[in-house]
Design an enzyme around this catalytic site. Structure first.
Site, PDB file in Angstrom:
ATOM      1  CB  SER A  23      -0.964  -0.044   1.187  1.00 27.99           C
ATOM      2  OG  SER A  23      -1.948   0.957   1.087  1.00 27.99           O
ATOM      3  CG  HIS A  72      -5.881  -0.575  -1.335  1.00 25.99           C
ATOM      4  ND1 HIS A  72      -4.994  -0.107  -2.267  1.00 25.99           N
ATOM      5  CD2 HIS A  72      -5.262  -0.485  -0.130  1.00 25.99           C
ATOM      6  CE1 HIS A  72      -3.872   0.251  -1.655  1.00 25.99           C
ATOM      7  NE2 HIS A  72      -4.015   0.043  -0.351  1.00 25.99           N
TER       8      HIS A  72
END
EC number: 2.3.1.39
Length: 301
Positions: free
Chosen positions: A88, A194
């Site tokens: 991430s 996400h």
């Protein structure tokens, strides 16, 4: 040679970075990081409180500061990566390690990313679904989603460890449907990262990434959204934009890196090392006091 894996914001904790400050080079890097911020992050890392540290605008900055300080330790020890990836927000640290981003631009971009994602507002959440294959979780997410209330697989962290991300009512519906899961854990994060619910942050992030100076990488980088190593700068730039709403293909990533070199989690976290073990991939954590000694043995072997 080693594969460098940089952790993301889900790894923050009060006291993070303490061991790094005992290394002069890492302490200098943390001080330099703080100097580039409007408000230093180190005091919050050291003393919390946790509810402030875990907030998106602080967590992403905090984990990046520790990642770059840990990278300094490896540089001081004479190590170089053969391939890099970041989980991430950790992808920014990976791009710096590969020479794509300067230190200052990495700090600037993580600040922008954190502000944009925090600015979306708390409209969702994330839960880890344990014990089910990703294909089954995808089916459950499709069943649990309704118009205006989506839920998707946000992260494929490891076999049997899938994170879903989306609207809170949809997460509740998925939890009720996932009766075969061994455990479902609500993650302490600020929003539905996400997932499509991050779309409002994408235009500003895309502008910042496209305007950022970037250089050709010295080593391959494995972007979250492709899970494939690349040295193509255009691919890396677009993948960095896409990961805001795209899926983190971490299981594939660690498999790819393990095929090239043993992994090391570059930060003050043991999360990625644990995920690597679940994927039967090699990875040492720098948060382990004996990691540097074991790294030397690994490289020598």
């Amino acid at each position: 040679m080693l594969g460098y894996l940089f952790p993301g914001q889900g790894t923050v904790r009060v006291g993070m970075g303490a061991w790094l400050r005992r290394r002069p080079a890492a302490r200098e890097r943390l001080d330099r990081f703080d100097a580039l911020l409007t408000r230093p992050i180190s005091p919050l890392c050291a003393r919390g409180p946790m509810d402030r540290l875990v907030a998106t605008e602080h967590a992403q900055v905090a984990v990046t500061a520790c990642n770059l300080a840990a990278l300094t330790v490896l540089e001081e020890e004479g190590y170089e990566p053969a391939v890099v990836a970041g989980h991430s927000v950790g992808e920014l640290s990976a791009l710096h390690a590969a020479g794509v981003l300067t230190f200052d631009d990495t700090v600037r971009l993580v600040g922008i990313r954190a502000r944009l994602m925090a600015g979306v507002g708390e409209i969702g959440g994330m839960r880890a679904v344990m014990g089910l294959p990703v294909e089954q979780v995808e089916d459950l997410a499709a069943l649990a989603s309704e118009p205006g209330e989506p839920v998707v697989v946000g992260l494929e962290n490891a076999p049997g460890h899938v994170v879903v991300s989306g609207a809170l009512p949809a997460l509740d519906r998925l939890t009720a449907l996932a009766t075969a899961a061994t455990k479902i854990i609500t993650l302490r994060v600020g929003n539905a990262f996400h997932s499509p619910l991050m779309a409002a942050a994408v235009p500003g992030w895309a502008e910042a990434v496209r305007q950022a100076p970037m250089r050709e990488p010295r080593v391959p980088v494995v972007p979250n959204v492709t899970g494939e190593p690349t040295t193509d700068l255009g691919t890396l730039r677009e993948a960095l934009i896409a990961q805001l709403t795209g899926r983190v293909l971490w299981t594939r990533t660690v498999t790819v890196i393990d095929a090239v070199a043993p992994g090391v989690e570059v930060g003050d976290s043991k999360v990625l090392a644990g995920l690597s073990r679940r994927a039967e991939a090699r990875c040492l954590s720098m948060a382990d006091p004996g990691a540097l000694r074991r790294l030397a043995k690994t490289v020598a072997a």
